[in-house]
Design an enzyme around this catalytic site. Structure first.
Site, PDB file in Angstrom:
ATOM      1  N   ALA A  80       4.943   6.788   3.232  1.00 34.14           N
ATOM      2  CA  ALA A  80       4.778   8.058   2.537  1.00 34.14           C
ATOM      3  C   ALA A  80       3.452   7.986   1.786  1.00 34.14           C
ATOM      4  CB  ALA A  80       5.937   8.276   1.581  1.00 34.14           C
TER       5      ALA A  80
ATOM      6  N   GLU B 222       8.298  -0.868  -0.394  1.00 35.29           N
ATOM      7  CA  GLU B 222       8.441   0.039  -1.538  1.00 35.29           C
ATOM      8  C   GLU B 222       8.590  -0.681  -2.880  1.00 35.29           C
ATOM      9  OE1 GLU B 222       9.698   0.611   1.423  1.00 35.29           O
ATOM     10  OE2 GLU B 222       9.671   2.748   1.906  1.00 35.29           O
TER      11      GLU B 222
HETATM   12  N1  CAA Z   1      -0.443   6.495   1.317  1.00 42.97           N
HETATM   13  C1  CAA Z   1      -1.655   7.035   1.118  1.00 42.97           C
HETATM   14  N2  CAA Z   1      -2.792   6.481   1.605  1.00 42.97           N
HETATM   15  C2  CAA Z   1      -2.677   5.343   2.304  1.00 42.97           C
HETATM   16  C3  CAA Z   1      -1.450   4.739   2.564  1.00 42.97           C
HETATM   17  C4  CAA Z   1      -0.274   5.363   2.034  1.00 42.97           C
HETATM   18  N3  CAA Z   1       0.956   4.880   2.249  1.00 42.97           N
HETATM   19  N4  CAA Z   1      -1.655   3.616   3.285  1.00 42.97           N
HETATM   20  C5  CAA Z   1      -2.985   3.531   3.488  1.00 42.97           C
HETATM   21  N5  CAA Z   1      -3.607   4.569   2.893  1.00 42.97           N
HETATM   22  C6  CAA Z   1      -5.053   4.850   2.857  1.00 42.97           C
HETATM   23  C7  CAA Z   1      -5.774   3.952   1.889  1.00 42.97           C
HETATM   24  O1  CAA Z   1      -5.664   4.470   0.569  1.00 42.97           O
HETATM   25  C8  CAA Z   1      -7.171   4.005   2.423  1.00 42.97           C
HETATM   26  O2  CAA Z   1      -7.758   5.226   2.033  1.00 42.97           O
HETATM   27  P1  CAA Z   1      -9.314   5.229   1.496  1.00 42.97           P
HETATM   28  O3  CAA Z   1     -10.118   4.738   2.673  1.00 42.97           O
HETATM   29  O4  CAA Z   1      -9.548   6.672   1.142  1.00 42.97           O
HETATM   30  O5  CAA Z   1      -9.349   4.300   0.343  1.00 42.97           O
HETATM   31  C9  CAA Z   1      -6.965   4.075   3.934  1.00 42.97           C
HETATM   32  O6  CAA Z   1      -5.625   4.529   4.119  1.00 42.97           O
HETATM   33  C10 CAA Z   1      -7.123   2.749   4.621  1.00 42.97           C
HETATM   34  O7  CAA Z   1      -6.253   1.829   3.974  1.00 42.97           O
HETATM   35  P2  CAA Z   1      -6.729   0.403   3.394  1.00 42.97           P
HETATM   36  O8  CAA Z   1      -8.166   0.460   3.014  1.00 42.97           O
HETATM   37  O9  CAA Z   1      -5.759  -0.008   2.347  1.00 42.97           O
HETATM   38  O10 CAA Z   1      -6.573  -0.472   4.724  1.00 42.97           O
HETATM   39  P3  CAA Z   1      -6.278  -2.038   4.794  1.00 42.97           P
HETATM   40  O11 CAA Z   1      -6.478  -2.435   6.218  1.00 42.97           O
HETATM   41  O12 CAA Z   1      -7.025  -2.792   3.765  1.00 42.97           O
HETATM   42  O13 CAA Z   1      -4.720  -2.173   4.421  1.00 42.97           O
HETATM   43  C11 CAA Z   1      -2.396  -1.562   4.536  1.00 42.97           C
HETATM   44  C12 CAA Z   1      -3.767  -1.585   5.254  1.00 42.97           C
HETATM   45  C13 CAA Z   1      -1.893  -2.992   4.328  1.00 42.97           C
HETATM   46  C14 CAA Z   1      -1.428  -0.790   5.414  1.00 42.97           C
HETATM   47  C15 CAA Z   1      -2.561  -0.882   3.159  1.00 42.97           C
HETATM   48  O14 CAA Z   1      -3.219   0.368   3.355  1.00 42.97           O
HETATM   49  C16 CAA Z   1      -1.275  -0.607   2.467  1.00 42.97           C
HETATM   50  O15 CAA Z   1      -0.668  -1.495   1.909  1.00 42.97           O
HETATM   51  N6  CAA Z   1      -0.825   0.672   2.459  1.00 42.97           N
HETATM   52  C17 CAA Z   1       0.357   1.100   1.746  1.00 42.97           C
HETATM   53  C18 CAA Z   1       1.625   0.664   2.456  1.00 42.97           C
HETATM   54  C19 CAA Z   1       2.827   1.053   1.647  1.00 42.97           C
HETATM   55  O16 CAA Z   1       3.051   0.608   0.544  1.00 42.97           O
HETATM   56  N7  CAA Z   1       3.691   1.914   2.225  1.00 42.97           N
HETATM   57  C20 CAA Z   1       4.898   2.377   1.607  1.00 42.97           C
HETATM   58  C21 CAA Z   1       4.630   3.648   0.861  1.00 42.97           C
HETATM   59  S1  CAA Z   1       5.984   4.136  -0.191  1.00 42.97           S
HETATM   60  C22 CAA Z   1       7.068   4.916   0.883  1.00 42.97           C
HETATM   61  O17 CAA Z   1       6.854   4.992   2.060  1.00 42.97           O
HETATM   62  C23 CAA Z   1       8.282   5.520   0.212  1.00 42.97           C
HETATM   63  C24 CAA Z   1       9.342   5.964   1.132  1.00 42.97           C
HETATM   64  O18 CAA Z   1      10.166   5.213   1.585  1.00 42.97           O
HETATM   65  C25 CAA Z   1       9.458   7.380   1.480  1.00 42.97           C
END
Ligand code: CAA
Length: 258
Positions: free
Chosen positions: A64, A132
């Protein structure tokens, strides 16, 4: 639609979450568009299978949208979770089989989206998880329930409590994904499986899906009754007569979905 693509390829629909700059994260607009795509698919009687995947090289869906959730109040979070649950339930309720082609990160809501599909295949570079708790929340789109039902309580707890990602091989080992393919072959493999399903009796396939899904939440006695009823009802279809007649006549069956 800005962030969701729906392509029809014969009897197979491919839905692509297309927001690669944010690793296909699910904000409210993406969820609304996904719901629209699912509604269109649900109304297309010619479709026999649906494949869901993510655009770009890196992600299926990285969860999300965290940026959008940052300022949510409790009430807004409930509305968002209700929306996610509704969209994933509509995906799960499609009569035709759904296949998740996990081509990269499938995290949080992205993993939950894959879990709402019938079959999950992953590329060798896929990473799956429910991180999460690293954000001090829990899965909100059905992950605590669908993951537990698929891999069992202890594995689900391990993944949810630690928030650690696992690679595709580990995901296969615990039964989260069915097969692991080289990245270049993933979509082709999913199309092949979808194509095989498309050749089978369509009403039988959708009844099998219905009985498996509904039966899973019923006591065994009631679930078996559901199976018997569906089995018998299929003998009222033209496809059943065609399928058995074709076998006897040693030719390929031509199913019409009736
Ligand atoms: N939401 C919003 N933006 C996100 C995102 C997310 N879940 N995941 C990645 N992005 C964005 C980053 O902010 C980044 O944007 P910018 O270039 O504008 O800064 C872009 O995507 C690329 O991401 P990274 O630079 O972080 O890429 P990376 O290769 O270094 O890392 C990753 C990749 C490990 C997937 C990392 O992006 C990450 O940890 N993302 C979040 C994963 C996460 O926590 N997901 C769970 C969300 S909570 C949820 O889903 C609740 C639910 O159950 C409904």
């Amino acid at each position: 639609m800005d962030f969701v693509r729906l392509e029809l390829d014969g009897a197979v629909a491919v839905i692509t979450i297309d927001r690669p700059k944010a690793l296909n994260a699910l904000n409210q607009q993406v969820l609304r568009e996904l719901e629209e795509a699912i509604t269109r698919v649900a109304h297309d009687g010619a479709l026999r299978a649906v494949i869901l995947t993510g655009a770009g090289e890196k992600a299926f869906v990285a969860g999300a949208d965290i940026g959008e959730m940052t300022q949510y109040t409790t009430a807004q979070a409930l509305i968002f979770a209700q929306m996610g649950h509704r969209v994933l339930a509509s995906l799960e309720a499609l009569q035709v089989p759904t296949i998740a082609a996990v081509n990269g990160f499938a995290l949080g809501g992205g993993c939950e989206l894959a879990l709402a599909c019938d079959l999950i295949y992953a590329s060798e570079k896929a990473k799956l998880g429910v991180p999460e708790v690293t954000l001090a929340v829990i899965p909100g789109f059905g992950g605590t329930q669908r993951l537990t039902r698929l891999v069992g309580k202890a594995r689900a707890k391990e993944l949810i409590f630690t928030g650690e990602m696992i690679d595709a091989a580990k995901a296969k080992e615990i039964g989260l994904v069915l097969e692991v393919l080289p990245a270049a072959e993933l979509l082709g493999h999913c199309r092949k499986v979808a194509g095989t399903i498309a050749k089978r009796g369509p009403v039988a396939v959708s009844q099998a899906k219905r009985v498996i899904e509904h039966g899973a939440d019923l006591p065994l006695k009631d679930a078996n009754e559901l199976e018997r009823q569906a089995f018998a009802l299929l003998f009222g279809t033209a496809d059943q007569r065609e399928g058995m007649k074709a076998f006897v006549e040693k030719r390929a069956a031509e199913f019409k979905g009736t």
